[in-house]
Design an enzyme around this catalytic site. Structure first.
Site, PDB file in Angstrom:
ATOM      1  CB  SER A 167      16.989 -29.079  37.622  1.00  0.00           C
ATOM      2  OG  SER A 167      16.403 -30.248  36.548  1.00  0.00           O
ATOM      3  CB  SER A 171      16.457 -33.078  35.451  1.00  0.00           C
ATOM      4  OG  SER A 171      15.840 -33.887  36.786  1.00  0.00           O
ATOM      5  CB  THR A 212      11.167 -32.785  40.789  1.00  0.00           C
ATOM      6  OG1 THR A 212      11.674 -33.110  42.220  1.00  0.00           O
ATOM      7  CG2 THR A 212      11.422 -31.084  40.980  1.00  0.00           C
ATOM      8  CE  LYS A 270      10.499 -36.381  43.526  1.00  0.00           C
ATOM      9  NZ  LYS A 270      10.724 -37.742  43.224  1.00  0.00           N
ATOM     10  CG  ASN A 300       9.822 -40.425  38.836  1.00  0.00           C
ATOM     11  OD1 ASN A 300       9.341 -40.979  38.626  1.00  0.00           O
ATOM     12  ND2 ASN A 300      10.983 -40.105  38.747  1.00  0.00           N
ATOM     13  CG  ASP A 306      12.462 -41.022  42.548  1.00  0.00           C
ATOM     14  OD1 ASP A 306      13.338 -40.512  41.050  1.00  0.00           O
ATOM     15  OD2 ASP A 306      12.058 -39.993  42.644  1.00  0.00           O
ATOM     16  N   GLY A 323      16.957 -42.008  56.951  1.00  0.00           N
ATOM     17  CA  GLY A 323      15.772 -40.652  56.473  1.00  0.00           C
ATOM     18  C   GLY A 323      14.428 -41.646  56.148  1.00  0.00           C
ATOM     19  CB  ALA A 343      15.050 -39.922  47.596  1.00  0.00           C
ATOM     20  CE1 TYR A 385      22.488 -33.908  41.430  1.00  0.00           C
ATOM     21  CE2 TYR A 385      21.033 -36.255  42.483  1.00  0.00           C
ATOM     22  CZ  TYR A 385      21.108 -35.289  42.176  1.00  0.00           C
ATOM     23  OH  TYR A 385      19.843 -34.275  41.594  1.00  0.00           O
TER      24      TYR A 385
HETATM   25  P1  NAP Z   1      12.624 -34.972  51.154  1.00  0.00           P
HETATM   26  O1  NAP Z   1      12.068 -35.909  51.395  1.00  0.00           O
HETATM   27  O2  NAP Z   1      13.220 -34.015  52.475  1.00  0.00           O
HETATM   28  O3  NAP Z   1      13.495 -36.637  52.989  1.00  0.00           O
HETATM   29  C1  NAP Z   1      14.695 -36.307  53.452  1.00  0.00           C
HETATM   30  C2  NAP Z   1      14.729 -37.197  55.112  1.00  0.00           C
HETATM   31  O4  NAP Z   1      15.867 -36.931  55.439  1.00  0.00           O
HETATM   32  C3  NAP Z   1      13.471 -36.275  55.755  1.00  0.00           C
HETATM   33  O5  NAP Z   1      12.947 -36.961  56.229  1.00  0.00           O
HETATM   34  C4  NAP Z   1      14.026 -36.679  56.897  1.00  0.00           C
HETATM   35  O6  NAP Z   1      13.975 -38.410  57.909  1.00  0.00           O
HETATM   36  C5  NAP Z   1      15.689 -37.243  57.077  1.00  0.00           C
HETATM   37  N1  NAP Z   1      16.238 -35.654  57.410  1.00  0.00           N
HETATM   38  C6  NAP Z   1      16.380 -34.219  56.034  1.00  0.00           C
HETATM   39  N2  NAP Z   1      17.425 -33.425  57.364  1.00  0.00           N
HETATM   40  C7  NAP Z   1      17.532 -34.162  57.751  1.00  0.00           C
HETATM   41  C8  NAP Z   1      19.045 -33.822  58.872  1.00  0.00           C
HETATM   42  N3  NAP Z   1      19.360 -32.473  59.127  1.00  0.00           N
HETATM   43  N4  NAP Z   1      19.460 -35.046  59.572  1.00  0.00           N
HETATM   44  C9  NAP Z   1      18.894 -35.671  59.281  1.00  0.00           C
HETATM   45  N5  NAP Z   1      18.135 -36.516  58.824  1.00  0.00           N
HETATM   46  C10 NAP Z   1      17.372 -35.299  58.057  1.00  0.00           C
HETATM   47  O7  NAP Z   1      14.170 -35.419  50.488  1.00  0.00           O
HETATM   48  P2  NAP Z   1      14.723 -36.486  49.688  1.00  0.00           P
HETATM   49  O8  NAP Z   1      13.344 -35.870  48.463  1.00  0.00           O
HETATM   50  O9  NAP Z   1      13.924 -37.414  49.794  1.00  0.00           O
HETATM   51  O10 NAP Z   1      15.897 -36.295  48.954  1.00  0.00           O
HETATM   52  C11 NAP Z   1      17.030 -36.861  49.970  1.00  0.00           C
HETATM   53  C12 NAP Z   1      18.149 -36.843  49.082  1.00  0.00           C
HETATM   54  O11 NAP Z   1      18.194 -37.778  47.943  1.00  0.00           O
HETATM   55  C13 NAP Z   1      18.756 -35.411  48.992  1.00  0.00           C
HETATM   56  O12 NAP Z   1      20.240 -35.207  48.980  1.00  0.00           O
HETATM   57  C14 NAP Z   1      18.452 -35.283  47.635  1.00  0.00           C
HETATM   58  O13 NAP Z   1      18.719 -34.402  46.882  1.00  0.00           O
HETATM   59  C15 NAP Z   1      18.876 -36.917  47.239  1.00  0.00           C
HETATM   60  N6  NAP Z   1      18.151 -37.462  46.115  1.00  0.00           N
HETATM   61  C16 NAP Z   1      18.836 -38.285  44.957  1.00  0.00           C
HETATM   62  C17 NAP Z   1      17.959 -38.893  44.041  1.00  0.00           C
HETATM   63  C18 NAP Z   1      18.827 -39.768  43.513  1.00  0.00           C
HETATM   64  O14 NAP Z   1      18.110 -39.899  41.772  1.00  0.00           O
HETATM   65  N7  NAP Z   1      20.159 -39.214  43.408  1.00  0.00           N
HETATM   66  C19 NAP Z   1      16.717 -38.920  44.063  1.00  0.00           C
HETATM   67  C20 NAP Z   1      15.421 -38.153  44.967  1.00  0.00           C
HETATM   68  C21 NAP Z   1      16.047 -37.539  46.097  1.00  0.00           C
HETATM   69  P3  NAP Z   1      13.733 -37.751  59.535  1.00  0.00           P
HETATM   70  O15 NAP Z   1      12.604 -36.725  59.899  1.00  0.00           O
HETATM   71  O16 NAP Z   1      13.144 -39.682  58.810  1.00  0.00           O
HETATM   72  O17 NAP Z   1      14.871 -37.713  59.889  1.00  0.00           O
END
Ligand code: NAP
Length: 273
Positions: free
Chosen positions: A13, A15, A59, A63, A84, A99, A124, A128, A217
């Site tokens: 993290s 953070s 996180t 959440k 969050n 977020d 996705g 997030a 990122y």
């Molecule tokens: P999550 O709950 O696991 O969701 C990710 C989604 O991506 C899944 O529900 C799935 O959607 C899709 N996915 C997962 N593996 C995949 C694959 N191999 N191929 C295609 N689609 C796939 O994760 P999250 O918390 O939403 O985080 C997702 C990303 O956002 C991460 O990279 C995280 O680091 C980033 N993030 C960044 C911030 C920021 O502040 N910048 C904040 C939160 C998250 P489907 O099943 O619908 O395809």
């Protein structure tokens, strides 16, 4: 003043680094801990934490699970269905979703706004994506298409999402058949370190959108972003959002507005974005 991040696995993290920099820049004696909690200990932990901490961030994977322990949930967190940030105040446990604000600041910083009457795509349907989608709905977009590996499952997952009628779920095959739009947002982990050779879509599809935003990122430039850049499109990663959600949490905990320039200076200092 003590704060913390609550999650299951927090090894990498960023953070603490971000919050410690906020404390330093605001001249506050603050401390930001990482608290790895097992699922079965979550409910007890929330009750114990209020004795020690002013507030905590939450996180993956808690959440949604923390919401039942809260006495107040803000409108944006309620609409998104996830919290969050928790603020322990006067015997209350108050939940927010920063977020949502972080994503908004990311779009503003990169001049992707305004989005009124624009066609946008989100890749996705995970945690997030919910904050991103709520922000896009509230921004008055014309259409929001969500690409997912399983449109049927995603529609079910979003059955409690207030703005569900505004979303159109499609498969990646269906998305590839569509014309482009103003904005495409990657909320999948595809392309994240160490699997940096992956992109959720091929170059010719990414190039159809005027702006491409990746929530990832690490790396600083994903393959998805490089496809957009090569086509002369505007693009950015998710680091500014990460910093902005942290600053928004501090504003809630400290009960004061923090000058907008702080987000940019921290993002610049840590990652140069
Ligand atoms: P999550 O709950 O696991 O969701 C990710 C989604 O991506 C899944 O529900 C799935 O959607 C899709 N996915 C997962 N593996 C995949 C694959 N191999 N191929 C295609 N689609 C796939 O994760 P999250 O918390 O939403 O985080 C997702 C990303 O956002 C991460 O990279 C995280 O680091 C980033 N993030 C960044 C911030 C920021 O502040 N910048 C904040 C939160 C998250 P489907 O099943 O619908 O395809």
């Amino acid at each position: 003043m003590e704060f913390a991040l609550l999650g299951e696995k927090l090894g990498h993290s960023l953070s603490p680094q971000i919050h410690n920099l906020i404390f330093r820049k605001l001249g506050i004696e603050g401390k930001y801990d990482l608290l790895e909690i097992k699922k079965q200990d979550l409910d007890d932990a929330i009750e114990r934490l209020e004795d020690k901490y002013i507030g905590v961030n939450v996180t993956i994977p808690y959440k949604i699970a923390v919401m039942k322990k809260l006495t107040f949930i803000s409108p944006e967190a309620k609409a998104i269905g996830a919290v969050n940030t928790i603020y322990f105040s006067k015997g209350e446990r108050r939940g927010y979703n920063t977020d949502y604000f972080g994503f908004g600041r990311l779009l503003e910083h990169n001049a992707v706004t305004p989005l009124e009457n624009k066609d946008v795509v989100v890749l996705g349907s995970g945690g997030a994506a919910r904050a991103v989608l709520q922000y896009l709905v509230d921004s008055g977009t014309k259409s929001i298409t969500v690409a997912t590996r399983s449109p049927q499952d995603a529609t079910k997952k979003f059955s409690n999402f207030e703005a569900l009628p505004k979303l159109k779920f499609v498969s990646y095959e269906q998305l590839i058949e569509q014309k482009g739009g103003a904005l495409i947002v990657n909320t999948t982990p595809v392309g994240m370190y160490p699997y940096i050779d992956g992109s959720p879509l091929p170059q010719e599809v990414v190039a159809r959108y005027a702006s491409a935003v990746d929530l990832i990122y690490n790396p600083v430039e994903t393959l998805f972003m490089s496809y957009a850049k090569a086509a002369g499109r505007s693009t950015c990663n998710g680091f500014y959002m990460l910093v902005a959600q942290a600053v928004a949490a501090e504003e809630i905990w400290l009960g004061r507005e923090i000058q907008a320039g702080l987000i940019a200076s921290i993002a610049q200092e840590i990652q140069g974005v």
